[in-house]
Design an enzyme around this catalytic site. Structure first.
Site, PDB file in Angstrom:
ATOM      1  N   LYS A 100       0.843  -1.193   0.000  1.00  0.00           N
ATOM      2  CA  LYS A 100       0.000   0.000   0.000  1.00  0.00           C
ATOM      3  C   LYS A 100       0.882   1.250   0.000  1.00  0.00           C
ATOM      4  O   LYS A 100       2.014   1.199   0.476  1.00  0.00           O
ATOM      5  CB  LYS A 100      -0.859   0.034   1.285  1.00  0.00           C
ATOM      6  CG  LYS A 100      -1.990  -0.956   1.341  1.00  0.00           C
ATOM      7  CD  LYS A 100      -2.743  -0.803   2.655  1.00  0.00           C
ATOM      8  CE  LYS A 100      -3.852  -1.830   2.792  1.00  0.00           C
ATOM      9  NZ  LYS A 100      -4.929  -1.693   1.828  1.00  0.00           N
ATOM     10  N   ARG A 138     -10.207 -11.605   2.042  1.00  0.00           N
ATOM     11  CA  ARG A 138     -11.018 -12.692   1.473  1.00  0.00           C
ATOM     12  C   ARG A 138     -10.264 -14.025   1.477  1.00  0.00           C
ATOM     13  O   ARG A 138     -10.874 -15.089   1.552  1.00  0.00           O
ATOM     14  CB  ARG A 138     -11.495 -12.302   0.065  1.00  0.00           C
ATOM     15  CG  ARG A 138     -10.423 -11.835  -0.862  1.00  0.00           C
ATOM     16  CD  ARG A 138     -10.946 -11.008  -2.043  1.00  0.00           C
ATOM     17  NE  ARG A 138     -11.077  -9.583  -1.722  1.00  0.00           N
ATOM     18  CZ  ARG A 138     -11.433  -8.650  -2.604  1.00  0.00           C
ATOM     19  NH1 ARG A 138     -11.713  -8.974  -3.842  1.00  0.00           N
ATOM     20  NH2 ARG A 138     -11.518  -7.396  -2.238  1.00  0.00           N
TER      21      ARG A 138
HETATM   22  N1  BES Z   1      -8.082  -3.839   4.588  1.00  0.00           N
HETATM   23  C1  BES Z   1      -8.251  -3.426   3.251  1.00  0.00           C
HETATM   24  C2  BES Z   1      -9.563  -2.690   3.020  1.00  0.00           C
HETATM   25  C3  BES Z   1      -9.598  -1.258   3.478  1.00  0.00           C
HETATM   26  C4  BES Z   1      -9.145  -0.257   2.654  1.00  0.00           C
HETATM   27  C5  BES Z   1     -10.147  -0.935   4.679  1.00  0.00           C
HETATM   28  C6  BES Z   1      -9.230   1.049   3.055  1.00  0.00           C
HETATM   29  C7  BES Z   1     -10.244   0.369   5.085  1.00  0.00           C
HETATM   30  C8  BES Z   1      -9.782   1.376   4.273  1.00  0.00           C
HETATM   31  C9  BES Z   1      -8.251  -4.642   2.320  1.00  0.00           C
HETATM   32  O1  BES Z   1      -7.485  -5.705   2.717  1.00  0.00           O
HETATM   33  C10 BES Z   1      -7.689  -4.168   1.025  1.00  0.00           C
HETATM   34  O2  BES Z   1      -6.552  -3.816   1.005  1.00  0.00           O
HETATM   35  N2  BES Z   1      -8.518  -4.161  -0.012  1.00  0.00           N
HETATM   36  C11 BES Z   1      -8.132  -3.693  -1.284  1.00  0.00           C
HETATM   37  C12 BES Z   1      -8.661  -4.679  -2.304  1.00  0.00           C
HETATM   38  C13 BES Z   1      -8.132  -4.466  -3.677  1.00  0.00           C
HETATM   39  C14 BES Z   1      -6.686  -4.863  -3.759  1.00  0.00           C
HETATM   40  C15 BES Z   1      -8.928  -5.302  -4.649  1.00  0.00           C
HETATM   41  C16 BES Z   1      -8.740  -2.314  -1.502  1.00  0.00           C
HETATM   42  O3  BES Z   1      -9.884  -2.095  -1.099  1.00  0.00           O
HETATM   43  O4  BES Z   1      -8.065  -1.446  -2.029  1.00  0.00           O
HETATM   44 ZN    ZN Z   2      -5.448  -5.513   2.041  1.00  0.00          ZN
END
Ligand code: BES
Ligand code: ZN
Ligand code: ZN
Length: 504
Positions: free
Chosen positions: A282, A356
């Site tokens: 990230k 997931r």
């Molecule tokens: N934990 C995150 C989701 C999240 C993002 C929670 C921002 C709170 C704020 C999850 O594991 C994630 O990183 N999801 C990605 C999925 C994508 C790679 C398809 C996302 O939402 O960007």
């Molecule tokens: Zn994630």
């Protein structure tokens, strides 16, 4: 904190702070307030007359009583318009007491209930809402800060609730007991979410589960699976995500027996104690907030704790896949293919879609219990934050008949929830050239839906998926919701489960 009813006239209640609630533009004061006003020499009616206090929603006015009555101070709380008055208005108005409690370091507090009840409620629920309002608004997370004496959280000890009708005493007793359990459970979830990831590790969550089992040993059994146990159970999704981390993954199993003949509901909570994204790392801006990616796990632990204390007449199973998601030489890589516990293979296209990957194994494990319902709580997607913002839970289910019950529970608890579709047409975007499924959609948008559709592959029972990514962490304060972990979902789920009847 000790909550209890008192049936003395308001002027005779000995306390550091007496809170009296007043509606906006109310022509006549309620009888007990009128009497208080008389003893105070008409000071309340004067404030109203000159419009220094109007009773607007969340308006407050402090009064020092100079020995005229037994209470040291009186605070007037505005409830707003009578026609708009509901349980959440009450909870919010009560939360305006928190700054006074802190400033005057109040130990003994008294709150007078109004004769007018919030919409769709009873005295029990009003007393419960007041109790929740006090407990939730006085929450502070100060474990890691050296504080000046006056900054330290005030120690509120006794809270007397004064009914408008004397015969409501036992109803108030019931309401405060429930409110105290729920308020405390929410703050427990907040604490878990606020601790940094170097403290709140998978092992820390497991310890909390074991502590609960010790505390409630009559009704609760806890089992923890470590890596060898996970391998035996073929939980390779959870193992795969944990590969890059030095912290051992844990699969936490809590079994609460509330009533032998009752149906079993499984509660599954995403327990990513830190989500860096892994190799699909990230951006660093706000990455520190990803310590809250175990909010689903915190919700489940808090729910089990509350169920034990409420003696909820249901059987509950809590399932928490817990791990960090970090990059390293051993980490899971984009393109890797993992065989899930269910047998389906997953092409990992993005290691940041890790929630997931761990939930699929937990949802598959839940089948063991032949559950009448499974609810999962997960900070699953950024897309749900885009769709619904920071205060609304996104709800997905394979039985739409659950939606009204969820909405009704939310009405009572003041949490907000909105139905989201498991759109069949989007399933095609989860097809992989090399495996049974890919872990992210080949469509650029709607990942909250695609994430939920991915999970749907692993359920064969009535199921509700709650995406709490928007609501579990607050960067903006609201009444009784300080910044940080919110514990949203805990009270809602208990309210929903209270009236849960399995469908045939
Ligand atoms: N934990 C995150 C989701 C999240 C993002 C929670 C921002 C709170 C704020 C999850 O594991 C994630 O990183 N999801 C990605 C999925 C994508 C790679 C398809 C996302 O939402 O960007
Ligand atoms: Zn994630
Ligand atoms: Zn995550």
């Amino acid at each position: 904190m000790n909550f209890f009813p008192t049936t003395k006239p308001l002027s005779q209640i000995a306390t550091d702070l007496l809170a009296v609630q007043i509606f906006e533009n109310d022509k006549t004061l309620e009888p007990n307030i009128k009497e208080l006003d008389r003893v105070l020499g008409g000071e309340i009616s004067e404030l109203l007359k000159v419009k220094d206090f109007r009773g607007k929603f969340c308006e407050t006015q402090i009064m020092h009583t100079s020995g005229q009555i037994a209470a040291k101070r009186v605070v007037l709380l505005g409830l707003g318009k009578k026609a708009e008055y509901d349980l959440d208005k009450l909870r919010s108005a009560i939360s305006t007491l928190a700054p006074y409690i802190q400033k005057y370091r109040i130990k003994n507090l008294a709150i007078a209930l109004t004769k007018t009840l919030p919409k769709k409620s009873a005295v029990e629920l009003a007393a419960q809402a007041i109790t929740e309002g006090v407990i939730l608004s006085n929450y502070r997370f100060v474990h890691y800060k050296k504080l000046e004496e006056e900054e330290k959280p005030a120690e509120l000890l006794n809270i007397q609730l004064v009914p408008a009708n004397l015969r409501d005493k036992t109803k108030i007793q019931k309401g405060v007991a429930v409110g105290q359990i729920l308020g405390t459970a929410v703050n427990y979830a907040r604490d878990l979410g606020n601790h940094p990831a170097n403290v709140a590790t998978p092992a820390h969550l497991a310890r909390h589960a074991l502590d609960l089992a010790k505390q409630y040993r009559k009704n609760l059994k806890v089992k923890i699976l470590d890596s060898p146990g996970l391998r035996k159970e073929n939980m390779r999704g959870l193992l795969a995500v944990s590969q890059g981390s030095d912290e051992e993954p844990k699969f936490i199993i809590l079994e609460y027996q509330g009533k032998k003949s009752a149906p079993t509901v499984a509660l599954v909570g995403k327990g990513i104690t830190f989500d860096s994204g892994g190799i699909s790392i990230k951006p660093s801006d706000k990455m520190e907030e990803m310590k809250f990616d175990m909010a689903g796990a915190a919700t489940v632990l808090a729910l089990i704790k509350a169920a034990c204390e409420l003696k909820l007449p249901l059987n509950l199973v809590g399932l928490i896949p817990a791990t960090e998601n970090l990059p390293s030489g051993k980490a899971l890589k984009p393109g890797d293919i993992i065989r899930s516990r269910s047998g389906k293979t997953i092409e990992v296209v993005n290691t940041d879609a890790e929630g997931r990957m761990v939930l699929m194994d937990a949802l598959d494990y839940a089948k063991k219990y032949k559950p009448a319902l499974v609810i999962d709580f997960a900070t699953l997607t950024g897309a749900i934050v885009v769709a619904l913002g920071d205060d609304i839970i996104g709800a997905f289910t394979n039985q739409n008949s659950f939606f009204p019950g969820l909405q009704a529970a939310a009405q009572i608890t003041g949490e907000k929830i909105w139905p989201m579709p498991l759109e069949k047409e989007y399933e095609q975007f989860l097809k992989s050239d090399f495996a049974d499924l890919r872990n992210i959609g080949a469509l650029r948008y709607g990942d909250h839906i695609i994430g939920a559709l991915f999970l749907k592959n692993f359920v064969n029972y009535p199921w509700i998926h709650l995406d709490i990514a928007g609501v579990a962490w607050a960067n903006r304060e609201k009444p009784y919701r300080p910044k940080g972990a919110t514990g949203v979902g805990v009270r809602l789920a208990i309210e929903f489960l209270k009236s849960f009847k399995p469908r045939r």
